[in-house]
Write an enzyme that holds these catalytic residues in place. Structure first.
Site, PDB file in Angstrom:
ATOM      1  N   HIS A 196     -43.165  35.608  35.402  1.00 62.57           N
ATOM      2  CA  HIS A 196     -43.531  36.497  36.381  1.00 62.57           C
ATOM      3  C   HIS A 196     -42.818  36.260  37.656  1.00 62.57           C
ATOM      4  O   HIS A 196     -42.437  37.172  38.427  1.00 62.57           O
ATOM      5  CB  HIS A 196     -45.128  36.634  36.501  1.00 62.57           C
ATOM      6  CG  HIS A 196     -45.775  37.212  35.629  1.00 62.57           C
ATOM      7  ND1 HIS A 196     -45.488  38.539  35.203  1.00 62.57           N
ATOM      8  CD2 HIS A 196     -46.888  36.976  34.570  1.00 62.57           C
ATOM      9  CE1 HIS A 196     -46.533  39.103  34.429  1.00 62.57           C
ATOM     10  NE2 HIS A 196     -47.278  38.118  33.882  1.00 62.57           N
ATOM     11  N   GLY A 212     -54.292  33.217  32.722  1.00 65.27           N
ATOM     12  CA  GLY A 212     -53.485  32.942  33.796  1.00 65.27           C
ATOM     13  C   GLY A 212     -53.136  34.176  34.872  1.00 65.27           C
ATOM     14  O   GLY A 212     -53.548  35.332  34.537  1.00 65.27           O
ATOM     15  N   CYS A 259     -50.525  40.371  28.372  1.00 62.50           N
ATOM     16  CA  CYS A 259     -50.217  40.220  29.703  1.00 62.50           C
ATOM     17  C   CYS A 259     -51.270  41.430  30.348  1.00 62.50           C
ATOM     18  O   CYS A 259     -51.227  42.383  30.123  1.00 62.50           O
ATOM     19  CB  CYS A 259     -48.861  40.514  30.249  1.00 62.50           C
ATOM     20  SG  CYS A 259     -48.413  40.344  31.712  1.00 62.50           S
ATOM     21  N   LEU A 260     -51.948  40.926  31.534  1.00 65.07           N
ATOM     22  CA  LEU A 260     -52.654  41.791  32.170  1.00 65.07           C
ATOM     23  C   LEU A 260     -51.943  42.815  33.029  1.00 65.07           C
ATOM     24  O   LEU A 260     -52.460  43.747  33.167  1.00 65.07           O
ATOM     25  CB  LEU A 260     -53.309  41.011  33.608  1.00 65.07           C
ATOM     26  CG  LEU A 260     -54.186  39.886  32.922  1.00 65.07           C
ATOM     27  CD1 LEU A 260     -54.752  39.156  34.139  1.00 65.07           C
ATOM     28  CD2 LEU A 260     -55.563  40.491  32.147  1.00 65.07           C
ATOM     29  N   HIS A 307     -45.165  31.712  30.863  1.00 64.98           N
ATOM     30  CA  HIS A 307     -45.272  33.121  31.050  1.00 64.98           C
ATOM     31  C   HIS A 307     -45.422  33.415  32.603  1.00 64.98           C
ATOM     32  O   HIS A 307     -44.878  34.392  33.171  1.00 64.98           O
ATOM     33  CB  HIS A 307     -46.504  33.339  30.384  1.00 64.98           C
ATOM     34  CG  HIS A 307     -47.010  34.884  30.263  1.00 64.98           C
ATOM     35  ND1 HIS A 307     -47.006  35.870  29.266  1.00 64.98           N
ATOM     36  CD2 HIS A 307     -47.552  35.756  31.391  1.00 64.98           C
ATOM     37  CE1 HIS A 307     -47.562  37.086  29.823  1.00 64.98           C
ATOM     38  NE2 HIS A 307     -47.879  37.029  31.016  1.00 64.98           N
ATOM     39  N   GLU A 308     -46.252  32.561  33.158  1.00 58.68           N
ATOM     40  CA  GLU A 308     -46.400  32.953  34.654  1.00 58.68           C
ATOM     41  C   GLU A 308     -45.213  32.664  35.313  1.00 58.68           C
ATOM     42  O   GLU A 308     -44.811  33.263  36.673  1.00 58.68           O
ATOM     43  CB  GLU A 308     -47.731  31.936  35.164  1.00 58.68           C
ATOM     44  CG  GLU A 308     -48.985  32.044  34.267  1.00 58.68           C
ATOM     45  CD  GLU A 308     -49.496  33.518  34.522  1.00 58.68           C
ATOM     46  OE1 GLU A 308     -49.001  34.614  35.055  1.00 58.68           O
ATOM     47  OE2 GLU A 308     -50.008  33.767  33.166  1.00 58.68           O
ATOM     48  N   GLN A 324     -48.091  39.624  40.111  1.00 57.83           N
ATOM     49  CA  GLN A 324     -48.885  40.653  39.489  1.00 57.83           C
ATOM     50  C   GLN A 324     -49.853  41.411  40.269  1.00 57.83           C
ATOM     51  O   GLN A 324     -50.487  42.547  40.253  1.00 57.83           O
ATOM     52  CB  GLN A 324     -49.679  39.943  38.462  1.00 57.83           C
ATOM     53  CG  GLN A 324     -48.848  39.536  37.252  1.00 57.83           C
ATOM     54  CD  GLN A 324     -49.726  39.030  36.185  1.00 57.83           C
ATOM     55  OE1 GLN A 324     -49.912  37.656  36.281  1.00 57.83           O
ATOM     56  NE2 GLN A 324     -49.960  39.571  35.108  1.00 57.83           N
TER      57      GLN A 324
HETATM   58  O1  GNR Z   1     -54.752  36.524  29.741  1.00 60.02           O
HETATM   59  C1  GNR Z   1     -53.456  36.346  29.371  1.00 60.02           C
HETATM   60  N1  GNR Z   1     -53.378  35.880  28.032  1.00 60.02           N
HETATM   61  C2  GNR Z   1     -52.244  35.149  27.461  1.00 60.02           C
HETATM   62  C3  GNR Z   1     -51.983  34.889  26.207  1.00 60.02           C
HETATM   63  C4  GNR Z   1     -51.170  34.541  25.443  1.00 60.02           C
HETATM   64  C5  GNR Z   1     -49.995  34.150  26.215  1.00 60.02           C
HETATM   65  C6  GNR Z   1     -50.115  34.339  27.523  1.00 60.02           C
HETATM   66  C7  GNR Z   1     -50.944  34.849  28.166  1.00 60.02           C
HETATM   67  S1  GNR Z   1     -51.240  35.198  30.028  1.00 60.02           S
HETATM   68  C8  GNR Z   1     -52.226  36.481  30.106  1.00 60.02           C
HETATM   69  C9  GNR Z   1     -52.584  36.854  31.840  1.00 60.02           C
HETATM   70  C10 GNR Z   1     -51.396  37.242  32.280  1.00 60.02           C
HETATM   71  O2  GNR Z   1     -50.811  38.539  32.398  1.00 60.02           O
HETATM   72  N2  GNR Z   1     -50.977  36.342  33.035  1.00 60.02           N
HETATM   73  O3  GNR Z   1     -49.655  36.411  33.491  1.00 60.02           O
HETATM   74 NI    NI Z   2     -48.705  38.158  32.409  1.00 61.53          NI
END
Ligand code: GNR
Ligand code: NI
Length: 164
Positions: free
Chosen positions: A137, A46, A91-92, A133-134, A51
Site C-alpha cells: 500500500h 492491518g 483489503c479494506l 500487504h501493508e 488508505q
Molecule cells: O483486514 C484485512 N485482512 C487481510 C486478510 C488477508 C490478508 C491481508 C489482509 S489486510 C486487510 C486490511 C487492509 O486492507 N490492510 O491494508
Molecule cells: Ni489493504
C-alpha cells in the site's frame, strides 16, 4: 482520536507512493492512534496510511496472537524474503473481494516505532502476509494488481455497483 475515511479502489490516491517519515512528533503519535482506531472500527487486521489519504510510510497491524501486539511500523523496509506462500487476502480498500495471492512465506522487517526507536522482527504466516500487504500500500500497490486482467476488470465492475 478519530476514525478516518478509507479510500476505495479504483481511487487514484491509492496509487501514491508514501514519503519517509522524518519527524517523530505529536502529529505522528496522533496519526498512529487514529490508524488503530480506524482499523479496529472497520474491522481489519492491518492499515496503511495511504488508505486514509496520508502519504507517509506508516502502517499498523494486529493479527492477534502475536507477541507483542498490536504493532505499528514507521518507515518499514523488508530485509529478508524467503519461500512462497499462497493465502486468501482481502483489503479494506477493496471491500467484499477475497482472492488468493502468492507472497513470501517468511520475512524480516526493519522499522522504527513512533518514538524513533529502530527494531527488526521476523514473521511468517498471516502476520508476514499482512506486513507485505501493508508495505505494498505504501508503494501505491494493491493485492488485486497481482490478479489477471479479467479478474481485475470484474472486481472494478463489482465495486462500482456497490458505490452507486
Ligand atoms: O483486514 C484485512 N485482512 C487481510 C486478510 C488477508 C490478508 C491481508 C489482509 S489486510 C486487510 C486490511 C487492509 O486492507 N490492510 O491494508
Ligand atoms: Ni489493504
Amino acid at each position: 482520536m478519530a476514525i478516518r475515511d478509507i479510500l476505495h479502489h479504483p481511487d487514484e490516491r491509492l496509487r501514491t507512493r508514501a514519503k519517509t517519515v522524518s519527524k517523530y512528533d505529536d502529529k505522528l503519535e496522533t496519526l498512529v492512534a487514529d490508524m488503530f482506531e480506524t482499523m479496529y472500527a472497520a474491522p481489519g487486521i492491518g492499515l496503511a496510511a495511504t488508505q486514509i489519504d496520508v502519504h507517509l510510510r506508516v502502517m499498523v497491524v494486529d493479527c492477534g496472537k502475536q507477541d507483542p501486539y498490536p504493532l505499528h511500523f514507521i518507515n518499514p523496509e523488508l530485509t529478508l524474503l524467503e519461500g512462497t506462500e499462497e493465502m486468501e487476502e482481502g483489503c479494506l480498500s477493496v471491500p467484499g473481494i477475497f482472492e488468493t495471492v502468492s507472497r513470501a512465506e517468511t520475512i524480516k522487517v526493519r522499522a522504527f516505532d513512533q518514538y524513533g526507536i529502530q527494531f527488526e522482527m521476523e514473521a511468517d504466516g498471516l502476520l508476514a502476509v499482512c506486513i507485505q500487504h501493508e508495505i505494498e500500500h505504501l508503494e501505491g500497490k494493491l493485492f488485486v494488481d497481482k490478479l489477471s486482467n479479467f479478474k481485475q476488470k470484474r472486481i472494478i465492475k463489482k465495486l462500482s455497483k456497490l458505490n452507486t
